[in-house]
Design a protein around this motif. Structure first.
Motif, short mmCIF file in Angstrom:
data_model
loop_
_atom_site.label_atom_id
_atom_site.label_comp_id
_atom_site.label_asym_id
_atom_site.label_seq_id
_atom_site.Cartn_x
_atom_site.Cartn_y
_atom_site.Cartn_z
N LEU A 151 -7.20 -3.25 -9.67
CA LEU A 151 -7.54 -2.30 -8.62
C LEU A 151 -6.55 -1.16 -8.71
O LEU A 151 -5.38 -1.37 -9.06
CB LEU A 151 -7.43 -2.94 -7.23
N VAL A 152 -7.00 0.04 -8.37
CA VAL A 152 -6.13 1.20 -8.40
C VAL A 152 -6.13 1.84 -7.02
O VAL A 152 -7.19 2.05 -6.42
CB VAL A 152 -6.61 2.23 -9.46
N CYS A 153 -4.93 2.13 -6.52
CA CYS A 153 -4.78 2.81 -5.23
C CYS A 153 -4.08 4.14 -5.47
O CYS A 153 -3.03 4.18 -6.12
CB CYS A 153 -3.94 1.96 -4.27
N HIS A 154 -4.65 5.21 -4.97
CA HIS A 154 -4.02 6.53 -4.98
C HIS A 154 -3.39 6.74 -3.61
O HIS A 154 -4.11 6.84 -2.62
CB HIS A 154 -5.04 7.62 -5.28
N ALA A 155 -2.08 6.76 -3.55
CA ALA A 155 -1.34 6.90 -2.30
C ALA A 155 -0.74 8.29 -2.23
O ALA A 155 -0.04 8.71 -3.15
CB ALA A 155 -0.26 5.84 -2.20
N ASP A 156 -1.00 8.99 -1.14
CA ASP A 156 -0.54 10.36 -0.98
C ASP A 156 0.79 10.49 -0.25
O ASP A 156 1.25 11.61 -0.01
CB ASP A 156 -1.60 11.19 -0.25
N SER A 157 1.42 9.36 0.13
CA SER A 157 2.68 9.42 0.86
C SER A 157 3.38 8.07 0.79
O SER A 157 2.78 7.06 0.39
CB SER A 157 2.43 9.78 2.33
N LEU A 158 4.63 8.03 1.22
CA LEU A 158 5.35 6.76 1.32
C LEU A 158 4.65 5.83 2.30
O LEU A 158 4.57 4.62 2.07
CB LEU A 158 6.79 6.99 1.77
N LEU A 159 4.13 6.39 3.37
CA LEU A 159 3.41 5.60 4.36
C LEU A 159 2.21 4.90 3.72
O LEU A 159 1.95 3.73 3.96
CB LEU A 159 2.96 6.48 5.53
N GLU A 160 1.49 5.60 2.86
CA GLU A 160 0.32 5.01 2.21
C GLU A 160 0.73 3.97 1.16
O GLU A 160 0.01 2.99 0.96
CB GLU A 160 -0.57 6.09 1.62
N THR A 161 1.87 4.16 0.52
CA THR A 161 2.39 3.14 -0.39
C THR A 161 2.72 1.88 0.41
O THR A 161 2.39 0.76 0.00
CB THR A 161 3.64 3.66 -1.13
N ASN A 162 3.33 2.08 1.56
CA ASN A 162 3.64 0.99 2.47
C ASN A 162 2.35 0.29 2.91
O ASN A 162 2.27 -0.94 2.91
CB ASN A 162 4.41 1.56 3.67
N GLU A 163 1.33 1.05 3.26
CA GLU A 163 0.05 0.47 3.70
C GLU A 163 -0.59 -0.36 2.59
O GLU A 163 -1.20 -1.40 2.86
CB GLU A 163 -0.90 1.58 4.16
N ALA A 164 -0.46 0.08 1.35
CA ALA A 164 -1.00 -0.69 0.23
C ALA A 164 -0.30 -2.05 0.15
O ALA A 164 -0.95 -3.07 -0.09
CB ALA A 164 -0.84 0.08 -1.08
N GLY A 165 1.00 -2.07 0.37
CA GLY A 165 1.73 -3.33 0.41
C GLY A 165 1.27 -4.24 1.52
O GLY A 165 1.10 -5.45 1.34
N ARG A 166 1.02 -3.66 2.70
CA ARG A 166 0.51 -4.45 3.83
C ARG A 166 -0.86 -5.04 3.51
O ARG A 166 -1.16 -6.18 3.85
CB ARG A 166 0.44 -3.61 5.10
N SER A 167 -1.69 -4.25 2.83
CA SER A 167 -3.02 -4.74 2.45
C SER A 167 -2.90 -5.94 1.52
O SER A 167 -3.61 -6.94 1.69
CB SER A 167 -3.83 -3.63 1.78
N LEU A 168 -2.02 -5.85 0.53
CA LEU A 168 -1.84 -6.97 -0.38
C LEU A 168 -1.30 -8.18 0.36
O LEU A 168 -1.74 -9.31 0.11
CB LEU A 168 -0.91 -6.59 -1.54
N MET A 198 -4.66 11.17 1.98
CA MET A 198 -5.32 9.95 2.37
C MET A 198 -5.49 9.07 1.13
O MET A 198 -5.97 9.51 0.09
CB MET A 198 -6.68 10.28 2.98
N SER A 199 -5.07 7.81 1.22
CA SER A 199 -5.18 6.91 0.08
C SER A 199 -6.62 6.49 -0.15
O SER A 199 -7.43 6.49 0.77
CB SER A 199 -4.31 5.67 0.27
N TYR A 200 -6.91 6.16 -1.39
CA TYR A 200 -8.21 5.58 -1.68
C TYR A 200 -8.06 4.59 -2.81
O TYR A 200 -7.14 4.66 -3.63
CB TYR A 200 -9.26 6.65 -1.98
N TRP A 201 -8.96 3.61 -2.82
CA TRP A 201 -8.93 2.51 -3.76
C TRP A 201 -10.12 2.57 -4.69
O TRP A 201 -11.22 2.95 -4.28
CB TRP A 201 -8.97 1.18 -3.02
N LEU A 202 -9.92 2.15 -5.93
CA LEU A 202 -10.97 2.05 -6.93
C LEU A 202 -10.84 0.72 -7.66
O LEU A 202 -9.73 0.21 -7.81
CB LEU A 202 -10.85 3.17 -7.97
N ARG A 203 -11.95 0.19 -8.15
CA ARG A 203 -11.88 -0.98 -9.02
C ARG A 203 -11.92 -0.47 -10.45
O ARG A 203 -12.89 0.17 -10.85
CB ARG A 203 -13.04 -1.93 -8.76
N SER A 204 -10.88 -0.75 -11.21
CA SER A 204 -10.84 -0.35 -12.60
C SER A 204 -11.66 -1.32 -13.45
O SER A 204 -12.43 -0.92 -14.30
CB SER A 204 -9.39 -0.31 -13.09
#
Length: 165
Positions: free
Chosen positions: A12-29, A1-7
């Motif tokens: 911002l830092v996102c920890h993505a546990d899969s390609l799907l979560e990397t994709n979701e981070a792109g959708r969020s941006l 499960m991905s999670y976000w932190l403010r550095s």
């Protein structure tokens, strides 16, 4: 499960546990992008740069399956909610070759520009941009550091933080 932190205020830092979560981070941006925004993607081969771009595309109402790494065509355009221009500088001989592509068109204010391997052409990128640095943490996990470099990109980052934190 991905999670976000403010550095800090600019990262911002996102920890993505899969390609799907990397994709979701792109959708969020993508939900925070405006015409004229520039996204500089940095990461090793296989880090997930194109997967992230596919997520941005989906967030801009472009079918992700249409998006491919433009390694040989150099710049691809995709109409969507906002016109998306996608460039990959991996195969360029030098940064000057990037400048010869027609940067006025790539960075036109009618769309967003996403540049893979942006660190290779940094001197030709707008000063104010969002930098997405993707680091391979394990075979399936990635760390995405999303950094602002100016006022416009800081506003984008603040909007992103408001949606993911």
């Amino acid at each position: 499960m991905s999670y976000w932190l403010r550095s800090d205020n600019e990262t911002l830092v996102c920890h993505a546990d899969s390609l799907l979560e990397t994709n979701e981070a792109g959708r969020s941006l993508a939900g925070t992008l405006q015409p004229g925004d520039v996204i500089a993607l940095i990461g090793d081969l296989g880090a997930g740069k194109t997967q992230f771009v596919k997520g941005v595309a989906e967030g801009l109402d472009v079918a992700a399956e249409e998006v491919n790494s433009p390694t040989f065509t150099l710049i691809q355009e995709y109409p969507g909610r906002i016109l998306m221009r996608h460039s990959d500088t991996y195969r360029l001989r030098d940064a000057e070759e990037f400048a010869d592509l027609g940067l006025d068109e790539l960075f036109a204010t009618d769309g967003v520009a996403l540049i893979e391997w942006a660190d290779r052409v940094e001197e030709y990128l707008p000063r104010d941009r969002v930098i997405v640095r993707i680091t391979i943490n394990s075979p399936t996990t990635r760390i995405l550091e999303i950094t602002a470099t100016g006022n416009r990109s800081r506003a984008t980052l603040a909007q992103l933080a408001a949606t993911v934190l």
